[in-house]
Write a protein that holds these residues in place. Structure first.
Motif, PDB file in Angstrom:
ATOM      1  N   THR A   1       0.827  -1.201   0.000  1.00  0.00           N
ATOM      2  CA  THR A   1       0.000   0.000   0.000  1.00  0.00           C
ATOM      3  C   THR A   1       0.865   1.256   0.000  1.00  0.00           C
ATOM      4  O   THR A   1       1.985   1.252   0.506  1.00  0.00           O
ATOM      5  N   VAL A   2       0.319   2.297  -0.574  1.00  0.00           N
ATOM      6  CA  VAL A   2       0.892   3.639  -0.521  1.00  0.00           C
ATOM      7  C   VAL A   2      -0.248   4.549  -0.095  1.00  0.00           C
ATOM      8  O   VAL A   2      -1.305   4.569  -0.750  1.00  0.00           O
TER       9      VAL A   2
ATOM     10  N   VAL B   1      -1.561  -0.918  -3.972  1.00  0.00           N
ATOM     11  CA  VAL B   1      -0.853  -0.677  -5.227  1.00  0.00           C
ATOM     12  C   VAL B   1      -0.132  -1.934  -5.720  1.00  0.00           C
ATOM     13  O   VAL B   1       0.486  -1.910  -6.782  1.00  0.00           O
TER      14      VAL B   1
ATOM     15  N   ILE C   1       2.722  -5.138  -9.196  1.00  0.00           N
ATOM     16  CA  ILE C   1       2.677  -3.761  -8.713  1.00  0.00           C
ATOM     17  C   ILE C   1       1.968  -2.956  -9.795  1.00  0.00           C
ATOM     18  O   ILE C   1       2.249  -3.122 -10.993  1.00  0.00           O
ATOM     19  N   ASP C   2       1.049  -2.115  -9.400  1.00  0.00           N
ATOM     20  CA  ASP C   2       0.326  -1.274 -10.350  1.00  0.00           C
ATOM     21  C   ASP C   2       1.341  -0.549 -11.237  1.00  0.00           C
ATOM     22  O   ASP C   2       2.327  -0.004 -10.730  1.00  0.00           O
TER      23      ASP C   2
ATOM     24  N   ALA D   1       1.468   2.271 -12.492  1.00  0.00           N
ATOM     25  CA  ALA D   1       1.723   3.663 -12.099  1.00  0.00           C
ATOM     26  C   ALA D   1       2.700   3.776 -10.925  1.00  0.00           C
ATOM     27  O   ALA D   1       3.234   4.855 -10.677  1.00  0.00           O
ATOM     28  N   TYR D   2       2.942   2.663 -10.238  1.00  0.00           N
ATOM     29  CA  TYR D   2       3.817   2.689  -9.056  1.00  0.00           C
ATOM     30  C   TYR D   2       5.105   1.887  -9.249  1.00  0.00           C
ATOM     31  O   TYR D   2       5.867   1.732  -8.304  1.00  0.00           O
ATOM     32  N   ARG D   3       5.342   1.398 -10.439  1.00  0.00           N
ATOM     33  CA  ARG D   3       6.560   0.625 -10.681  1.00  0.00           C
ATOM     34  C   ARG D   3       7.780   1.531 -10.685  1.00  0.00           C
ATOM     35  O   ARG D   3       7.688   2.730 -10.893  1.00  0.00           O
TER      36      ARG D   3
ATOM     37  N   ARG E   1       9.679   2.040  -8.054  1.00  0.00           N
ATOM     38  CA  ARG E   1       9.862   2.649  -6.734  1.00  0.00           C
ATOM     39  C   ARG E   1      10.309   1.628  -5.690  1.00  0.00           C
ATOM     40  O   ARG E   1      10.212   1.879  -4.496  1.00  0.00           O
TER      41      ARG E   1
ATOM     42  N   LEU F   1       8.826  -0.990  -4.792  1.00  0.00           N
ATOM     43  CA  LEU F   1       7.709  -1.582  -4.060  1.00  0.00           C
ATOM     44  C   LEU F   1       7.653  -3.089  -4.258  1.00  0.00           C
ATOM     45  O   LEU F   1       7.346  -3.830  -3.316  1.00  0.00           O
TER      46      LEU F   1
END
Length: 140
Positions: A42-43, A48, A67-68, A70-72, A74, A76
């Motif tokens: 989560t963010v 995410v 990972i979504d 839009a959030y790759r 990072r 995560l």
């Protein structure tokens, strides 16, 4: 992951894969599969990413991880995978495995950082395009 996360996980799945799992599979995994364990990233309290596993006796199989888009980039996915590996170890898992598309070199690089090594090829594994899967393993 909780049942309340399923809609969000499904959305990430749809944005990440050509052939996402049907939403009801996640519900079945969480309510009927005693070996299934699912985790979310989560963010700001927003789901995410997610990772599913089957932990049976002393082995774990990663069923899916995403990972979504839009959030790759990072880290995560790295953090989520590390968390899942730690959970597996805490639950007595000695060996972890997964399949990854042979074309997904970004994911392969991440898995190799965690010590996973190639164990074989599953020919025509992916139903959307019949791409082969590389099987990766690690002793924990």
């Amino acid at each position: 992951m909780t049942k309340e996360d399923i809609d969000y996980v499904y959305d990430v799945d749809k944005r990440s894969f050509v052939t996402p799992w049907p939403k009801d599979i996640y519900y079945e995994e969480m309510t009927r599969n005693q070996y299934a364990r699912y985790f979310v990233a989560t963010v700001d309290q927003q789901v995410v990413g997610f990772c599913g596993t089957w932990m049976v006796i002393d082995e774990a199989q990663i069923t899916n991880i995403a990972i979504d888009p839009a959030y790759r980039g990072r880290q995560l996915g790295t953090g989520l995978f590390q968390y899942v590996m730690n959970e597996a170890i805490a639950n007595g898992v000695k060996r972890l495995s997964l399949e990854v598309r042979v074309s997904n070199v970004v994911a392969q690089r991440m898995y190799k950082k965690f010590g996973l090594v190639p164990g074989g090829i599953r020919k025509n594994y992916y139903v959307d395009n019949h791409e082969d899967a590389l099987v990766l393993w690690v002793n924990l």
